[in-house]
Write an enzyme that holds these catalytic residues in place. Structure first.
Site, mmCIF file in Angstrom:
data_model
loop_
_atom_site.group_PDB
_atom_site.id
_atom_site.type_symbol
_atom_site.label_atom_id
_atom_site.label_comp_id
_atom_site.label_asym_id
_atom_site.label_seq_id
_atom_site.Cartn_x
_atom_site.Cartn_y
_atom_site.Cartn_z
ATOM 1 N N SER A 139 9.944 20.278 27.615
ATOM 2 C CA SER A 139 9.666 19.318 28.683
ATOM 3 C C SER A 139 10.794 18.291 28.794
ATOM 4 O O SER A 139 11.343 17.851 27.774
ATOM 5 C CB SER A 139 8.350 18.595 28.355
ATOM 6 O OG SER A 139 8.220 17.442 29.151
ATOM 7 N N TYR A 163 11.527 17.659 35.046
ATOM 8 C CA TYR A 163 10.988 16.607 35.908
ATOM 9 C C TYR A 163 12.222 16.049 36.589
ATOM 10 O O TYR A 163 13.120 15.547 35.899
ATOM 11 C CB TYR A 163 10.308 15.504 35.093
ATOM 12 C CG TYR A 163 8.960 15.906 34.521
ATOM 13 C CD1 TYR A 163 7.906 16.261 35.348
ATOM 14 C CD2 TYR A 163 8.749 15.903 33.154
ATOM 15 C CE1 TYR A 163 6.675 16.614 34.823
ATOM 16 C CE2 TYR A 163 7.523 16.262 32.615
ATOM 17 C CZ TYR A 163 6.492 16.605 33.463
ATOM 18 O OH TYR A 163 5.277 16.958 32.940
ATOM 19 N N THR A 189 8.609 21.112 37.558
ATOM 20 C CA THR A 189 7.194 20.719 37.726
ATOM 21 C C THR A 189 7.060 19.860 38.975
ATOM 22 O O THR A 189 7.799 18.887 39.155
ATOM 23 C CB THR A 189 6.705 19.949 36.482
ATOM 24 O OG1 THR A 189 6.717 20.849 35.387
ATOM 25 C CG2 THR A 189 5.293 19.423 36.677
ATOM 26 N N LYS A 280 6.484 24.950 38.973
ATOM 27 C CA LYS A 280 5.249 24.873 38.175
ATOM 28 C C LYS A 280 4.331 23.807 38.778
ATOM 29 O O LYS A 280 4.793 22.704 39.083
ATOM 30 C CB LYS A 280 5.581 24.497 36.727
ATOM 31 C CG LYS A 280 4.376 24.186 35.867
ATOM 32 C CD LYS A 280 4.788 23.988 34.407
ATOM 33 C CE LYS A 280 3.602 23.652 33.532
ATOM 34 N NZ LYS A 280 3.137 22.273 33.690
ATOM 35 N N HIS A 304 -1.791 21.468 35.664
ATOM 36 C CA HIS A 304 -1.401 20.553 34.595
ATOM 37 C C HIS A 304 -2.584 20.311 33.648
ATOM 38 O O HIS A 304 -2.821 19.192 33.184
ATOM 39 C CB HIS A 304 -0.904 19.226 35.189
ATOM 40 C CG HIS A 304 0.245 18.613 34.467
ATOM 41 N ND1 HIS A 304 1.530 18.649 34.949
ATOM 42 C CD2 HIS A 304 0.316 17.957 33.291
ATOM 43 C CE1 HIS A 304 2.330 18.010 34.109
ATOM 44 N NE2 HIS A 304 1.613 17.581 33.083
#
Ligand code: GLV
Length: 420
Positions: A139, A163, A189, A280, A304
């Protein structure tokens, strides 16, 4: 189980089912099984071991947890029809994702700030993923530098979850670091411009980055370091301000739109020499169709894990419709609510090609670091291998809806234990 059974002749992956035997045998050697992998008991043990902040963050969902509950309920709507006298001696859990041959269609979902679950953060997780040959997804909110995670993951297949900041130079820097250190796909995402409203976290000011914890991925970035200097923020003496500046670039609360997507696709393709890029957080058929039109290489159908939009559709229900619409045109992955091998099988039977799990390994990490993650994921592999054996499944890639009996939607509230 006979360890010399003939299945070993037919498969390229280890016989994960033997992990059952290993654990049944342990007490003869004066050993104990690390812990119970029943998701309810696992979660309870993680709660015992974690700080209040760690526990709240791991367990929090958006709003009233309706989406989280819906995710679990949807699995109960589908039942597997076991087949008998099938030659499962020839089964194999293995599959391929983005050119990597892996142990099973199961990956480590991207989960941020692992340092709140274990002092070494993402490193033991990446190491366990490599050791089990399951893809690891880092992440952008991870709490270790990209390079260190890559090193811990070694030869393991790994993907970088993005992100996306509104600072393109910073985005390029993150993607370049990821590419240079062997991350072979980018997964953007799109459901988290900021965190959903999570009561427990808000009421306890539980946002690690604002308290000087977990910003290492950003603090180790040369472009972000330049931004800190420009702003006159010294991360050594102002860790809270530096952490906040980082995470406010990541979970900035300022939506990106479809118009930006061609730039991202082109940028990642140029940096990576054409490696896959996926979205995603897709739940709507129309969004899945747009992703295909724009040229994304795949999508992760995900809500999520119920942490973003409260009261949303179950991710498994969204999966079915999205597969019907674009299943033949793109590579569809799934997450949200997976707690065991039967959930994996159901998602695959509904048309997902790959399934990611998050909370299971977070609990394992919280309980026992590397060994906890490994135990949980090895148990999941064993559960899957055994389910194939006793349920008459030889190849997970052949699964389709004929293996399911599916009931109409209509969700009663589940008993407390089953909500896990
Ligand atoms: C971040 O991805 C979160 O769900 O907290």
């Amino acid at each position: 189980m006979d360890p010399k059974n003939e299945n070993e002749k037919y498969r390229k992956t280890p016989q994960y089912a033997l992990y059952q035997r290993e654990n049944f045998w342990r007490s003869n050697n004066g050993e104990v099984v690390p812990f119970n992998t029943d998701p309810g008991k696992l979660e309870a043990l993680a709660k015992e071991r974690l700080t209040q902040n760690g526990w709240y963050y791991a367990s929090s969902n958006a709003g009233l947890s309706y989406t989280h509950t819906a995710n679990r309920q949807a699995f109960y709507r589908h039942r597997i029809i076991p087949r008998m006298l099938v030659d499962t001696n020839k089964r194999d859990t293995g599959t391929e994702i983005f050119g990597h041959k892996v142990s099973a269609p199961i990956g480590f979902a991207p989960v941020g700030i692992n340092k709140i679950y274990h002092p070494d953060g993402e490193l033991p997780v990446a190491r366990a993923a490599k050791d089990l040959n399951l893809p690891y997804c880092l992440s952008t909110a991870g709490s270790q530098p990209i390079e260190d995670v890559a090193e811990a993951n070694g030869a393991g297949p790994r993907f970088f979850q993005l992100y996306m900041p509104h600072d393109d130079e910073l985005t390029v820097s993150l993607l370049t670091r990821a590419h240079r250190t062997g991350f072979t796909a980018c997964i953007l995402t799109v459901d988290t411009w900021q965190l959903g409203w999570r009561h427990d976290d808000v009421s306890t000011s539980n946002y690690a980055f604002y308290h000087g914890i977990g910003a290492d991925l950003g603090l180790s970035d040369t472009v972000f370091q330049k931004r800190l200097r420009e702003a006159g923020v010294d991360p050594k003496t102002q860790p809270n301000e530096a952490g906040a500046m980082w995470i406010d670039n990541v979970w900035h609360g300022r939506a990106h739109t479809w118009e930006k997507m061609p730039w991202l696709i082109q940028t990642w393709k140029e940096i990576s020499g054409g490696k896959p890029i996926c979205l995603k957080g897709i739940q709507a058929v129309s969004d899945a169709e747009k992703a295909v039109q724009l040229g994304f290489d795949g999508i992760v159908v995900s809500n999520h894990a119920g942490r973003q939009v409260d009261g949303a559709v179950a991710s498994l229900d969204a999966l079915e419709k999205i597969v019907d619409a674009v299943g033949k045109k793109t590579y569809i992955m799934f997450d949200s609510g997976v707690r065991g091998a039967s959930d994996v099988v159901k998602a695959l039977a509904l048309g997902a090609k790959f399934v990611f799990v998050g909370r299971l390994w977070i609990w394992g990490l919280s309980i026992m670091g590397y060994h906890g993650v490994r135990h949980v994921m090895q148990a999941l592999l064993a559960d899957l291998d055994i389910l194939m054996n006793v349920g008459g499944i030889t190849d997970l890639r052949q699964l389709d809806r004929t293996v399911l009996e599916s009931y109409p939607k209509g969700y009663p509230l589940l008993p407390e234990k089953s909500k896990l």
